[in-house]
Design a protein around this motif. Structure first.
Motif, PDB file in Angstrom:
ATOM      1  N   MET A 259      36.976  68.673  47.782  1.00 19.38           N
ATOM      2  CA  MET A 259      35.713  69.094  48.417  1.00 19.38           C
ATOM      3  C   MET A 259      35.931  70.293  49.341  1.00 19.38           C
TER       4      MET A 259
ATOM      5  N   VAL B  29      36.680  73.909  50.728  1.00 21.38           N
ATOM      6  CA  VAL B  29      36.623  75.273  50.175  1.00 21.38           C
ATOM      7  C   VAL B  29      38.041  75.818  50.044  1.00 21.38           C
TER       8      VAL B  29
ATOM      9  N   GLU C 155      25.707  75.706  58.808  1.00 21.29           N
ATOM     10  CA  GLU C 155      26.504  75.179  57.697  1.00 21.29           C
ATOM     11  C   GLU C 155      25.949  73.814  57.279  1.00 21.29           C
TER      12      GLU C 155
ATOM     13  N   GLY D  37      27.178  70.819  55.169  1.00 21.67           N
ATOM     14  CA  GLY D  37      28.351  70.252  54.491  1.00 21.67           C
ATOM     15  C   GLY D  37      29.631  70.755  55.133  1.00 21.67           C
ATOM     16  N   THR D  38      30.169  69.967  56.049  1.00 16.90           N
ATOM     17  CA  THR D  38      31.281  70.428  56.890  1.00 16.90           C
ATOM     18  C   THR D  38      32.620  69.835  56.478  1.00 16.90           C
TER      19      THR D  38
ATOM     20  N   THR E 124      36.111  68.416  56.411  1.00 17.16           N
ATOM     21  CA  THR E 124      37.173  68.468  57.425  1.00 17.16           C
ATOM     22  C   THR E 124      37.224  69.803  58.166  1.00 17.16           C
TER      23      THR E 124
ATOM     24  N   LEU F  41      37.126  73.365  57.279  1.00 12.77           N
ATOM     25  CA  LEU F  41      37.743  74.674  57.024  1.00 12.77           C
ATOM     26  C   LEU F  41      36.722  75.816  57.012  1.00 12.77           C
TER      27      LEU F  41
ATOM     28  N   CYS G 280      26.119  70.680  59.780  1.00 13.38           N
ATOM     29  CA  CYS G 280      25.401  69.469  59.375  1.00 13.38           C
ATOM     30  C   CYS G 280      26.290  68.643  58.452  1.00 13.38           C
TER      31      CYS G 280
ATOM     32  N   VAL H 231      27.034  64.148  57.253  1.00 15.14           N
ATOM     33  CA  VAL H 231      26.686  62.737  57.469  1.00 15.14           C
ATOM     34  C   VAL H 231      27.912  61.894  57.794  1.00 15.14           C
ATOM     35  N   SER H 232      29.090  62.491  57.752  1.00 18.56           N
ATOM     36  CA  SER H 232      30.311  61.692  57.896  1.00 18.56           C
ATOM     37  C   SER H 232      31.013  61.925  59.231  1.00 18.56           C
TER      38      SER H 232
ATOM     39  N   ALA I  36      23.802  63.686  60.630  1.00 21.54           N
ATOM     40  CA  ALA I  36      22.500  63.213  60.126  1.00 21.54           C
ATOM     41  C   ALA I  36      22.292  63.854  58.764  1.00 21.54           C
ATOM     42  N   PRO I  37      21.399  63.308  57.937  1.00 19.57           N
ATOM     43  CA  PRO I  37      21.081  64.012  56.692  1.00 19.57           C
ATOM     44  C   PRO I  37      20.663  65.452  57.023  1.00 19.57           C
ATOM     45  N   ALA I  38      21.257  66.395  56.317  1.00 21.04           N
ATOM     46  CA  ALA I  38      21.076  67.803  56.695  1.00 21.04           C
ATOM     47  C   ALA I  38      19.614  68.230  56.676  1.00 21.04           C
TER      48      ALA I  38
ATOM     49  N   PHE J  62      25.565  78.628  55.127  1.00 26.60           N
ATOM     50  CA  PHE J  62      26.486  78.251  54.055  1.00 26.60           C
ATOM     51  C   PHE J  62      26.157  76.829  53.624  1.00 26.60           C
TER      52      PHE J  62
ATOM     53  N   ASP K 154      25.512  67.825  49.216  1.00 31.37           N
ATOM     54  CA  ASP K 154      25.016  67.135  48.012  1.00 31.37           C
ATOM     55  C   ASP K 154      24.164  68.082  47.160  1.00 31.37           C
TER      56      ASP K 154
ATOM     57  N   TYR L 279      17.440  72.356  50.966  1.00 29.26           N
ATOM     58  CA  TYR L 279      18.144  73.141  51.995  1.00 29.26           C
ATOM     59  C   TYR L 279      17.734  74.615  51.902  1.00 29.26           C
TER      60      TYR L 279
HETATM   61  C1  LIG Z   1      32.034  69.753  49.651  1.00 28.32           C
HETATM   62  S1  LIG Z   1      32.112  68.959  51.198  1.00 28.32           S
HETATM   63  C2  LIG Z   1      32.043  70.311  52.330  1.00 28.32           C
HETATM   64  C3  LIG Z   1      33.343  71.093  52.391  1.00 28.32           C
HETATM   65  C4  LIG Z   1      33.451  72.004  53.575  1.00 28.32           C
HETATM   66  N1  LIG Z   1      32.485  73.081  53.490  1.00 28.32           N
HETATM   67  C5  LIG Z   1      34.850  72.534  53.747  1.00 28.32           C
HETATM   68  O1  LIG Z   1      35.040  73.742  53.944  1.00 28.32           O
HETATM   69  O2  LIG Z   1      35.811  71.768  53.697  1.00 28.32           O
HETATM   70  C6  LIG Z   1      30.512  68.211  51.291  1.00 28.32           C
HETATM   71  C7  LIG Z   1      30.173  67.550  52.602  1.00 28.32           C
HETATM   72  O3  LIG Z   1      28.759  67.311  52.591  1.00 28.32           O
HETATM   73  C8  LIG Z   1      28.515  66.126  53.290  1.00 28.32           C
HETATM   74  N2  LIG Z   1      27.186  65.615  52.874  1.00 28.32           N
HETATM   75  C9  LIG Z   1      26.863  64.936  51.738  1.00 28.32           C
HETATM   76  N3  LIG Z   1      25.562  64.640  51.714  1.00 28.32           N
HETATM   77  C10 LIG Z   1      25.035  65.146  52.871  1.00 28.32           C
HETATM   78  C11 LIG Z   1      23.731  65.165  53.434  1.00 28.32           C
HETATM   79  N4  LIG Z   1      22.682  64.613  52.802  1.00 28.32           N
HETATM   80  N5  LIG Z   1      23.559  65.767  54.618  1.00 28.32           N
HETATM   81  C12 LIG Z   1      24.605  66.343  55.266  1.00 28.32           C
HETATM   82  N6  LIG Z   1      25.854  66.359  54.781  1.00 28.32           N
HETATM   83  C13 LIG Z   1      26.067  65.755  53.597  1.00 28.32           C
HETATM   84  C14 LIG Z   1      29.674  65.214  52.951  1.00 28.32           C
HETATM   85  O4  LIG Z   1      29.856  64.226  53.945  1.00 28.32           O
HETATM   86  C15 LIG Z   1      30.833  66.204  52.877  1.00 28.32           C
HETATM   87  O5  LIG Z   1      31.550  66.242  54.085  1.00 28.32           O
END
Ligand SMILES: C[S@@+](CC[C@H](N)C(=O)[O-])C[C@H]1O[C@@H](n2cnc3c(N)ncnc32)[C@H](O)[C@@H]1O
Length: 218
Positions: free
Chosen positions: A42, A44, A66, A68-69, A71, A73, A91, A93-94, A119-121, A138, A142, A149
């Motif tokens: 997941m 980047v 952003e 989808g954060t 860990t 990067l 943004c 959810v984890s 929270a849900p983005a 960015f 999901d 978005y």
């Molecule tokens: C592909 S990863 C992001 C990778 C990140 N950009 C990086 O550089 O490592 C997707 C992230 O989206 C989060 N996510 C999934 N559904 C979401 C939602 N409805 N709202 C916010 N975040 C969500 C997941 O928890 C996950 O951490």
């Protein structure tokens, strides 16, 4: 460190070797994420992170969002590139994944310029002021919700702003004869971008494919 499924390893290594060098902090973050198992994919690529930082600087972006954060990067690269007083809204959810991000942002000295909302983005985006204050966004969460978005971000995008989305190739799934649901959703998204008269979009083959969108009259 990273690899890219769409490029021969030697060419990918060449690309990374001739880009801005990854520092020990990035190397540690990539290594720690790799140790988390399959979900490592997941993250980047380091070349995508470098590109995102480059774009923040190019645009002199002061407010970056952003979606989808994970860990952290991509957030780290963008936060480091912000000018004095610049802000990054992240943004996710984890709590679990982003607890790793928080540690690295602190180590990098950029934690104070990042607002992380768990929270849900779509909720976080809808709560943003209804003005055109987003300089860069960015999207990397999901896939099914990319259109939501996009809509929330387009209406808040500065006339000179840019929205970047990841995974336009879905690891090749978009050209699979039997595309999985997330790949179908991505193709719908690509078609939506292409047809949107409000904006202009190009897709570039970096990492798993970025779309880059600007306002047509921006
Ligand atoms: C592909 S990863 C992001 C990778 C990140 N950009 C990086 O550089 O490592 C997707 C992230 O989206 C989060 N996510 C999934 N559904 C979401 C939602 N409805 N709202 C916010 N975040 C969500 C997941 O928890 C996950 O951490």
């Amino acid at each position: 460190m990273s690899h890219n499924p769409h490029l021969p390893q030697a060419l990918y290594d060449y690309l990374v070797a001739h880009n801005p060098p990854a520092d020990p902090l990035i190397e540690d973050l990539v290594e720690e994420t790799a140790a988390m198992g399959n979900i490592r994919s997941m993250q980047v690529g380091v070349e995508q992170a470098a590109f995102l930082g480059f774009m923040v600087r190019l645009l002199s972006a002061r407010f970056v969002v952003e979606v989808g954060t994970f860990t952290g990067l991509s957030g780290l690269a963008m936060a480091r590139a912000l000018p004095e007083g610049g802000r990054l809204l992240c943004c996710d959810v984890s709590e679990e994944y982003t607890s790793v991000a928080r540690r690295y942002w602190k180590r990098a000295g950029v934690a104070d310029r990042i607002d992380l909302r768990i929270a849900p983005a779509v909720e976080t985006l809808r709560a943003l002021p209804d003005d055109r204050s987003v300089d860069m966004a960015f999207v990397d969460a999901d896939k099914e919700n990319y259109p939501l978005y996009y809509e929330e971000l387009v209406r808040r995008l500065d006339p000179s702003g840019v929205i970047i989305a990841d995974n336009l190739f879905m690891n090749g799934g978009v050209v699979d004869p039997e595309p999985p649901p997330a790949a179908l959703a991505m193709t719908d998204f690509a078609l939506r971008l292409q047809a949107d008269p409000r904006t202009e979009t190009v897709i570039i083959p970096i990492g798993d494919g970025f779309s880059i969108t600007r306002l047509a009259d921006g």
